[in-house]
Design an enzyme around this catalytic site. Structure first.
Site, PDB file in Angstrom:
ATOM      1  CE1 TYR A  31      -5.261   0.005   4.001  1.00 17.83           C
ATOM      2  CE2 TYR A  31      -6.800   0.163   5.570  1.00 17.83           C
ATOM      3  CZ  TYR A  31      -5.407   0.900   4.622  1.00 17.83           C
ATOM      4  OH  TYR A  31      -4.212   0.862   5.557  1.00 17.83           O
ATOM      5  NE  ARG A  50      -9.315   7.572   4.953  1.00 21.68           N
ATOM      6  CZ  ARG A  50      -8.438   8.058   6.196  1.00 21.68           C
ATOM      7  NH1 ARG A  50      -7.392   8.469   7.169  1.00 21.68           N
ATOM      8  NH2 ARG A  50      -9.484   6.891   7.184  1.00 21.68           N
ATOM      9  NE  ARG A  98       1.764 -10.034 -12.189  1.00 18.44           N
ATOM     10  CZ  ARG A  98       3.113  -9.596 -12.649  1.00 18.44           C
ATOM     11  NH1 ARG A  98       3.054  -9.438 -14.656  1.00 18.44           N
ATOM     12  NH2 ARG A  98       3.046  -8.783 -11.975  1.00 18.44           N
ATOM     13  CG  HIS A 100       2.750  -3.900 -14.696  1.00 19.08           C
ATOM     14  ND1 HIS A 100       3.503  -5.402 -14.723  1.00 19.08           N
ATOM     15  CD2 HIS A 100       3.522  -4.180 -13.845  1.00 19.08           C
ATOM     16  CE1 HIS A 100       4.225  -5.733 -13.970  1.00 19.08           C
ATOM     17  NE2 HIS A 100       4.038  -4.525 -13.281  1.00 19.08           N
ATOM     18  CE  LYS A 144      -7.271   3.920   5.751  1.00 15.59           C
ATOM     19  NZ  LYS A 144      -6.179   3.397   7.070  1.00 15.59           N
ATOM     20  CD  GLU A 176       1.311   8.493   8.153  1.00 13.42           C
ATOM     21  OE1 GLU A 176      -0.330   8.903   8.388  1.00 13.42           O
ATOM     22  OE2 GLU A 176       1.147   8.007   6.477  1.00 13.42           O
ATOM     23  CG  LEU A 200      -4.350   8.094   5.658  1.00 10.17           C
ATOM     24  CD1 LEU A 200      -4.593   8.046   4.568  1.00 10.17           C
ATOM     25  CD2 LEU A 200      -4.364   6.903   6.259  1.00 10.17           C
TER      26      LEU A 200
HETATM   27  N1  DCS Z   1      -1.931   6.549   9.518  1.00  9.09           N
HETATM   28  C1  DCS Z   1      -1.319   5.353   8.601  1.00  9.09           C
HETATM   29  C2  DCS Z   1      -0.315   5.242   7.531  1.00  9.09           C
HETATM   30  C3  DCS Z   1      -2.463   4.932   8.692  1.00  9.09           C
HETATM   31  O1  DCS Z   1      -2.546   2.840   7.870  1.00  9.09           O
HETATM   32  C4  DCS Z   1      -3.964   4.869   9.432  1.00  9.09           C
HETATM   33  C5  DCS Z   1      -5.128   4.249   9.550  1.00  9.09           C
HETATM   34  C6  DCS Z   1      -3.907   6.038   9.884  1.00  9.09           C
HETATM   35  C7  DCS Z   1      -2.621   7.349   9.523  1.00  9.09           C
HETATM   36  C8  DCS Z   1      -4.461   6.741  11.123  1.00  9.09           C
HETATM   37  O2  DCS Z   1      -5.916   7.340  10.316  1.00  9.09           O
HETATM   38  P1  DCS Z   1      -7.302   6.899  10.932  1.00  9.09           P
HETATM   39  O3  DCS Z   1      -7.550   8.216  11.487  1.00  9.09           O
HETATM   40  O4  DCS Z   1      -8.217   7.314   9.911  1.00  9.09           O
HETATM   41  O5  DCS Z   1      -7.386   5.882  11.193  1.00  9.09           O
HETATM   42  N2  DCS Z   1      -4.839   2.535   9.676  1.00  9.09           N
HETATM   43  C9  DCS Z   1      -5.659   1.524   9.092  1.00  9.09           C
HETATM   44  C10 DCS Z   1      -5.526   0.482   9.182  1.00  9.09           C
HETATM   45  O6  DCS Z   1      -5.081   0.700   8.313  1.00  9.09           O
HETATM   46  N3  DCS Z   1      -5.879   0.254  10.277  1.00  9.09           N
HETATM   47  O7  DCS Z   1      -6.729   0.089  10.971  1.00  9.09           O
HETATM   48  C11 DCS Z   1      -6.468   1.703  10.773  1.00  9.09           C
END
Ligand code: DCS
Length: 282
Positions: A31, A50, A98, A100, A144, A176, A200
């Site tokens: 996503y 990305r 379903r 895997h 992501k 993070e 990420l």
């Molecule tokens: N790290 C993680 C684990 C994230 O899920 C996100 C964004 C970021 C860093 C920051 O990345 P961006 O700067 O590209 O947004 N998460 C999205 C989400 O799931 N909801 O809002 C942003």
């Protein structure tokens, strides 16, 4: 509300997702969340790049080109007359009984919608309180992926504690946040986890580093520990919807004097300038 379902723009209530969609059963998909300012998509190309990289990492062949995705997303914003908000989009591997192993042939399922969301001015001015939590996520945080249980559980832990976010650490190394990247500043040096499979690589992270570098700040992408974090002069988180967000306390311990730091505020101003003046490139 108009939403995107496969190649079509249809009404939200007309979307019917199959119970054997692999996104639903396995979290098997990827996503993106794209920021929209005054009807214009911020850093759309980086997001679609990305997305394509995430899809490739899970061996998912997307049925659309980047250009097609960009065009569909811009159309979705227009159709909904979105001002300031975001686009959420996801691809799942598709519908199959379903099992895997990958299905032999299936069409990925694309859904996307938009939502109004103002710039969180008050929070940006005051900063947020956060908790520390063990990073319990998998080892491919660079993808992501729709599998967000680790993030969901740590975010919920923060909310239960009455805080806004959770800063995650793996064996005392700060990675993070549950939905944002994290930075610390010590002696004017801006430090953040390097780009590895443990984080990420956020688009807001990249914009912040780009701006910091361009304006002569000292930037260091290296690992740092929880102890270093707790001794930082300033801490901030970055993410699509939170921009450059000051962190003013961690587990109830104040960061600096419990006010957004000087460099953090300068970076916020640079970011605000960027978002107010960017050129749409698709
Ligand atoms: N790290 C993680 C684990 C994230 O899920 C996100 C964004 C970021 C860093 C920051 O990345 P961006 O700067 O590209 O947004 N998460 C999205 C989400 O799931 N909801 O809002 C942003």
């Amino acid at each position: 509300m108009w939403v995107l379902y496969q190649n079509e723009f249809i009404k939200r209530e007309d979307v019917h997702i199959d119970m054997e969609d692999r996104g639903y059963q396995f979290g098997d998909g990827v996503y993106e969340v794209v920021r929209v300012y005054n009807g214009r998509c911020f850093r759309l190309i980086e997001h679609t790049d990305r997305l394509v990289a995430s899809a490739s990492s899970i061996l998912l062949n997307l049925p659309h080109t980047k250009e097609e995705i960009n065009a569909m997303l811009e159309k979705l914003v227009q159709l909904n007359q979105l001002g300031t908000g975001y686009i959420y989009l996801q691809y799942t591997r598709g519908v199959a009984p379903r099992y895997h192993g990958f299905p032999e042939s299936t069409t990925p399922v694309l859904t996307a919608y938009v939502k109004e969301k103002p710039i969180p001015e008050k929070m940006l001015a005051e900063g947020i309180d956060v908790i520390l939590a063990e990073d319990i996520r998998w080892l491919r945080c660079d993808i992501k992926s729709l599998n967000l249980l680790g993030a969901v559980l740590s975010y919920e832990q923060a909310k239960k504690a009455g805080k806004e976010e959770a800063i995650l650490h793996r064996n005392q190394i700060v990675t993070e946040c549950s939905l944002a990247n994290i930075f610390m500043i010590k002696n004017k040096e801006i430090i953040t986890h390097p780009v590895t499979t443990m984080i990420l690589n956020g688009i807001t992270r990249r914009v912040t580093l780009e701006l910091a570098d361009k304006h002569g700040y000292i930037v260091n992408e290296r690992e740092f520990t929880v102890t270093e974090l707790l001794g930082a002069d300033e801490v901030f988180a970055t993410g699509t919807t939170i921009e450059v967000m000051p962190v003013v306390s961690i587990d109830d311990q104040p960061v600096g004097n419990r006010l957004p730091g000087t460099i953090t505020k300068e970076l916020q101003a640079l970011f605000a300038n960027e978002r107010n003046s960017f050129e749409t490139r698709t």
